[in-house]
Write a protein that holds these residues in place. Structure first.
Motif, PDB file in Angstrom:
ATOM      1  N   MET A 215       0.796  -1.222   0.000  1.00 43.94           N
ATOM      2  CA  MET A 215       0.000   0.000   0.000  1.00 43.94           C
ATOM      3  C   MET A 215       0.830   1.275   0.000  1.00 43.94           C
ATOM      4  SD  MET A 215      -3.010  -1.044  -0.332  1.00 43.94           S
ATOM      5  CE  MET A 215      -3.842   0.527  -0.113  1.00 43.94           C
ATOM      6  N   GLY A 216       1.958   1.277   0.681  1.00 49.57           N
ATOM      7  CA  GLY A 216       2.792   2.462   0.688  1.00 49.57           C
ATOM      8  C   GLY A 216       2.320   3.532   1.650  1.00 49.57           C
ATOM      9  N   ALA A 217       2.127   4.749   1.138  1.00 51.84           N
ATOM     10  CA  ALA A 217       1.923   5.922   1.983  1.00 51.84           C
ATOM     11  C   ALA A 217       0.773   5.778   2.967  1.00 51.84           C
ATOM     12  CB  ALA A 217       1.699   7.146   1.097  1.00 51.84           C
ATOM     13  N   SER A 218      -0.365   5.302   2.522  1.00 51.88           N
ATOM     14  CA  SER A 218      -1.549   5.277   3.394  1.00 51.88           C
ATOM     15  C   SER A 218      -1.400   4.340   4.582  1.00 51.88           C
ATOM     16  CB  SER A 218      -2.793   4.897   2.580  1.00 51.88           C
ATOM     17  OG  SER A 218      -2.689   3.578   2.067  1.00 51.88           O
ATOM     18  N   TYR A 219      -0.482   3.391   4.500  1.00 51.67           N
ATOM     19  CA  TYR A 219      -0.294   2.428   5.585  1.00 51.67           C
ATOM     20  C   TYR A 219       0.985   2.684   6.388  1.00 51.67           C
ATOM     21  CZ  TYR A 219      -3.991  -1.013   4.440  1.00 51.67           C
ATOM     22  OH  TYR A 219      -5.180  -1.667   4.254  1.00 51.67           O
ATOM     23  N   LEU A 220       1.795   3.659   6.006  1.00 51.64           N
ATOM     24  CA  LEU A 220       3.120   3.782   6.592  1.00 51.64           C
ATOM     25  C   LEU A 220       3.082   3.935   8.112  1.00 51.64           C
ATOM     26  CD1 LEU A 220       6.164   3.974   6.232  1.00 51.64           C
ATOM     27  CD2 LEU A 220       5.905   6.436   5.828  1.00 51.64           C
ATOM     28  N   GLY A 237       4.921  -1.833  -2.920  1.00 50.34           N
ATOM     29  CA  GLY A 237       3.889  -1.252  -3.769  1.00 50.34           C
ATOM     30  C   GLY A 237       3.416   0.073  -3.217  1.00 50.34           C
ATOM     31  N   MET A 238       2.739   0.833  -4.060  1.00 48.20           N
ATOM     32  CA  MET A 238       2.270   2.171  -3.668  1.00 48.20           C
ATOM     33  C   MET A 238       0.801   2.359  -4.024  1.00 48.20           C
ATOM     34  SD  MET A 238       5.580   4.472  -4.719  1.00 48.20           S
ATOM     35  CE  MET A 238       5.529   3.933  -6.437  1.00 48.20           C
ATOM     36  N   GLN A 239      -0.009   1.318  -3.814  1.00 48.21           N
ATOM     37  CA  GLN A 239      -1.427   1.432  -4.133  1.00 48.21           C
ATOM     38  C   GLN A 239      -2.110   2.492  -3.276  1.00 48.21           C
ATOM     39  OE1 GLN A 239      -3.582  -2.326  -4.430  1.00 48.21           O
ATOM     40  NE2 GLN A 239      -1.683  -3.388  -4.974  1.00 48.21           N
ATOM     41  N   GLY A 240      -1.537   2.809  -2.116  1.00 49.90           N
ATOM     42  CA  GLY A 240      -2.089   3.828  -1.244  1.00 49.90           C
ATOM     43  C   GLY A 240      -1.343   5.145  -1.296  1.00 49.90           C
ATOM     44  N   GLY A 241      -0.562   5.363  -2.354  1.00 52.03           N
ATOM     45  CA  GLY A 241       0.120   6.644  -2.503  1.00 52.03           C
ATOM     46  C   GLY A 241       1.616   6.564  -2.300  1.00 52.03           C
ATOM     47  N   ARG A 242       2.297   7.645  -2.706  1.00 52.74           N
ATOM     48  CA  ARG A 242       3.760   7.695  -2.720  1.00 52.74           C
ATOM     49  C   ARG A 242       4.374   8.422  -1.526  1.00 52.74           C
ATOM     50  NH1 ARG A 242       5.899   7.462  -8.134  1.00 52.74           N
ATOM     51  NH2 ARG A 242       7.530   8.885  -7.476  1.00 52.74           N
ATOM     52  N   LYS A 243       3.667   9.391  -0.957  1.00 57.45           N
ATOM     53  CA  LYS A 243       4.274  10.254   0.045  1.00 57.45           C
ATOM     54  C   LYS A 243       3.498  10.205   1.354  1.00 57.45           C
ATOM     55  CE  LYS A 243       6.152  13.526  -3.343  1.00 57.45           C
ATOM     56  NZ  LYS A 243       6.204  14.944  -3.764  1.00 57.45           N
ATOM     57  N   ALA A 244       4.258  10.090   2.462  1.00 60.29           N
ATOM     58  CA  ALA A 244       3.664  10.099   3.800  1.00 60.29           C
ATOM     59  C   ALA A 244       4.726  10.573   4.781  1.00 60.29           C
ATOM     60  CB  ALA A 244       3.163   8.702   4.175  1.00 60.29           C
ATOM     61  N   GLU A 245       4.284  11.031   5.934  1.00 59.78           N
ATOM     62  CA  GLU A 245       5.205  11.457   6.975  1.00 59.78           C
ATOM     63  C   GLU A 245       5.607  10.258   7.817  1.00 59.78           C
ATOM     64  OE1 GLU A 245       4.486  14.068  10.832  1.00 59.78           O
ATOM     65  OE2 GLU A 245       4.647  15.318   9.024  1.00 59.78           O
ATOM     66  N   LEU A 246       6.911  10.113   8.067  1.00 57.55           N
ATOM     67  CA  LEU A 246       7.432   8.998   8.859  1.00 57.55           C
ATOM     68  C   LEU A 246       7.905   9.514  10.208  1.00 57.55           C
ATOM     69  CD1 LEU A 246       8.409   6.058   9.165  1.00 57.55           C
ATOM     70  CD2 LEU A 246      10.536   6.752   8.032  1.00 57.55           C
ATOM     71  N   ASP A 247       7.377   8.935  11.274  1.00 62.70           N
ATOM     72  CA  ASP A 247       7.784   9.295  12.628  1.00 62.70           C
ATOM     73  C   ASP A 247       9.063   8.525  12.958  1.00 62.70           C
ATOM     74  OD1 ASP A 247       8.151   9.695  15.325  1.00 62.70           O
ATOM     75  OD2 ASP A 247       6.065   9.350  15.878  1.00 62.70           O
ATOM     76  N   LEU A 248      10.199   9.182  12.796  1.00 63.97           N
ATOM     77  CA  LEU A 248      11.473   8.514  13.043  1.00 63.97           C
ATOM     78  C   LEU A 248      11.647   8.146  14.506  1.00 63.97           C
ATOM     79  CD1 LEU A 248      13.855  10.639  10.779  1.00 63.97           C
ATOM     80  CD2 LEU A 248      13.038   8.315  10.376  1.00 63.97           C
ATOM     81  N   GLY A 249      11.008   8.921  15.373  1.00 64.19           N
ATOM     82  CA  GLY A 249      11.086   8.596  16.799  1.00 64.19           C
ATOM     83  C   GLY A 249      10.470   7.238  17.096  1.00 64.19           C
ATOM     84  N   ALA A 250       9.328   6.964  16.461  1.00 60.20           N
ATOM     85  CA  ALA A 250       8.677   5.663  16.661  1.00 60.20           C
ATOM     86  C   ALA A 250       9.545   4.543  16.110  1.00 60.20           C
ATOM     87  CB  ALA A 250       7.315   5.659  15.971  1.00 60.20           C
ATOM     88  N   ALA A 260      12.372  -0.285   0.931  1.00 62.01           N
ATOM     89  CA  ALA A 260      11.479  -0.230  -0.228  1.00 62.01           C
ATOM     90  C   ALA A 260      12.240  -0.798  -1.418  1.00 62.01           C
ATOM     91  CB  ALA A 260      11.035   1.203  -0.511  1.00 62.01           C
ATOM     92  N   THR A 261      11.603  -1.717  -2.127  1.00 59.06           N
ATOM     93  CA  THR A 261      12.300  -2.371  -3.236  1.00 59.06           C
ATOM     94  C   THR A 261      11.403  -2.479  -4.464  1.00 59.06           C
ATOM     95  OG1 THR A 261      11.635  -4.680  -2.825  1.00 59.06           O
ATOM     96  CG2 THR A 261      13.471  -3.810  -1.528  1.00 59.06           C
ATOM     97  N   ALA A 262      12.054  -2.586  -5.627  1.00 59.35           N
ATOM     98  CA  ALA A 262      11.368  -2.868  -6.882  1.00 59.35           C
ATOM     99  C   ALA A 262      12.181  -3.926  -7.610  1.00 59.35           C
ATOM    100  CB  ALA A 262      11.240  -1.611  -7.738  1.00 59.35           C
ATOM    101  N   LEU A 263      11.512  -4.764  -8.373  1.00 60.93           N
ATOM    102  CA  LEU A 263      12.182  -5.852  -9.076  1.00 60.93           C
ATOM    103  C   LEU A 263      12.438  -5.525 -10.547  1.00 60.93           C
ATOM    104  CD1 LEU A 263      13.227  -8.778  -8.993  1.00 60.93           C
ATOM    105  CD2 LEU A 263      10.875  -9.549  -9.402  1.00 60.93           C
TER     106      LEU A 263
END
Length: 325
Positions: A215-220, A237-250, A260-263
């Protein structure tokens, strides 16, 4: 020969069965007479104009196929005309013939129908490379698989269980019985249930050691919340979008990691290395029946538009195959 072409990006009806030039094997390549190809989400994106093939790859969709070797190029050893094979492709599987680097060929596993073998290369290479090479999934760990009813998902559920992991899969409730048959210990209806809460419930609050995410962004954010200490999130995969905020503290608090990988875009040598690993470590499981291709249905390749509609609806379980016969 004939192939499914895309004269202009668009919906499923943009796919056109047309006459195209025959491929010739270059040095280090073989030409496969295609028996079947499989529909992947990347094919849908390519049809929409969002995922062009890598330079040098055929213009036609199709990231995997099965068939018989029809011609062998210079420098190829270990493969012969007439040999049944399946193959990982950068494109071109929706065709009667396709040229393939020899390093991306696999024998049809013993006991597997030659048509159904088209459902294996892309998912086997994707799942093995991510769960083994990237995430180092181990026996006794918990694996969360998103999109459990997809081709990737049904393979990952089986492979994770075969490795001795406890598998949790998200999918529509109508697919849960099938996923449990394939080895999922727990299933989550992502539309009705909070997968973070469910993963924590079934792991006594610990979380998932490995998450395979489409899903990508929406599930990050929720994926990070669902990870155990030392957990590994792999986004494919990015079915839920490409960009999201990541809480590095968590992430730091859990000593966790995100990859993240692609074949499709990998160098040929890297793909060949992955194919070797799959042949050595996955094919024995397939031949033993511990992992098998899950095929929802077969359709004639001329009906690729119908196959794309089905995959877009997510009403299938496993792979939808396109056959040339």
């Amino acid at each position: 020969m004939h192939a499914i072409t895309i004269p202009a990006p668009g919906g499923p009806d943009a796919l056109v069965w047309a006459e195209v030039p025959d491929p010739e094997p270059g040095a280090g390549e073989v030409v496969v007479e295609v028996t079947a190809s499989a529909v992947n989400r990347a094919d849908l994106l390519q049809r929409q104009g969002q995922y062009p093939p890598p330079p040098g790859a055929p213009a036609y969709p199709g990231l995997e196929c099965s068939g018989v070797i029809g011609a062998v190029g210079a420098g190829v050893t270990g493969w012969a005309v007439g040999q049944p094979v399946c193959a990982l492709l950068a494109g071109g599987g929706y065709a009667e013939r396709v040229a393939v680097p020899a390093g991306q060929l696999l024998p049809v596993p013993a006991g597997v129908d030659p048509v159904d073998a088209a459902a294996l290369p892309e998912v086997a290479c994707t799942v093995w490379s991510n769960l083994v090479r990237v995430a180092h999934l181990g026996k006794g760990e918990t694996l969360l698989v998103h999109g459990g009813g997809s081709g990737i998902g049904t393979f990952a559920v089986q492979f994770g269980a075969a490795l001795g992991a406890t598998v949790v899969a998200t999918a529509r409730s109508a697919k849960h019985d099938r996923l449990r048959e394939l080895g999922a210990a727990h299933t989550v209806d992502y539309r009705e249930q909070d997968f973070v809460a469910e993963v924590r419930r079934v792991t006594d609050g610990r979380g998932a050691d490995v998450i395979l995410d489409i899903m990508g962004a929406s599930y990050l954010g929720r994926n990070v919340a669902a990870l155990a200490d030392g957990g590994r999130l792999v986004v494919i995969g990015m079915q839920g979008g490409r960009k999201a905020e990541l809480d590095l503290g968590a992430l730091l608090a859990k000593r966790a990691s995100v990859a993240a990988t692609a074949l499709r875009s990998r160098p040929l040598a890297d793909k060949a290395d992955i194919v070797r690993g799959v042949r050595e470590q996955v094919w024995p499981l397939v031949e033993a029946g511990a992992v098998r291709p899950i095929v929802d249905r077969r359709l004639p390749m001329r009906e690729a538009a119908q196959a794309h509609r089905l995959v877009e609806s997510s009403d299938h379980v496993g792979k939808v195959l396109l056959t040339t016969g």
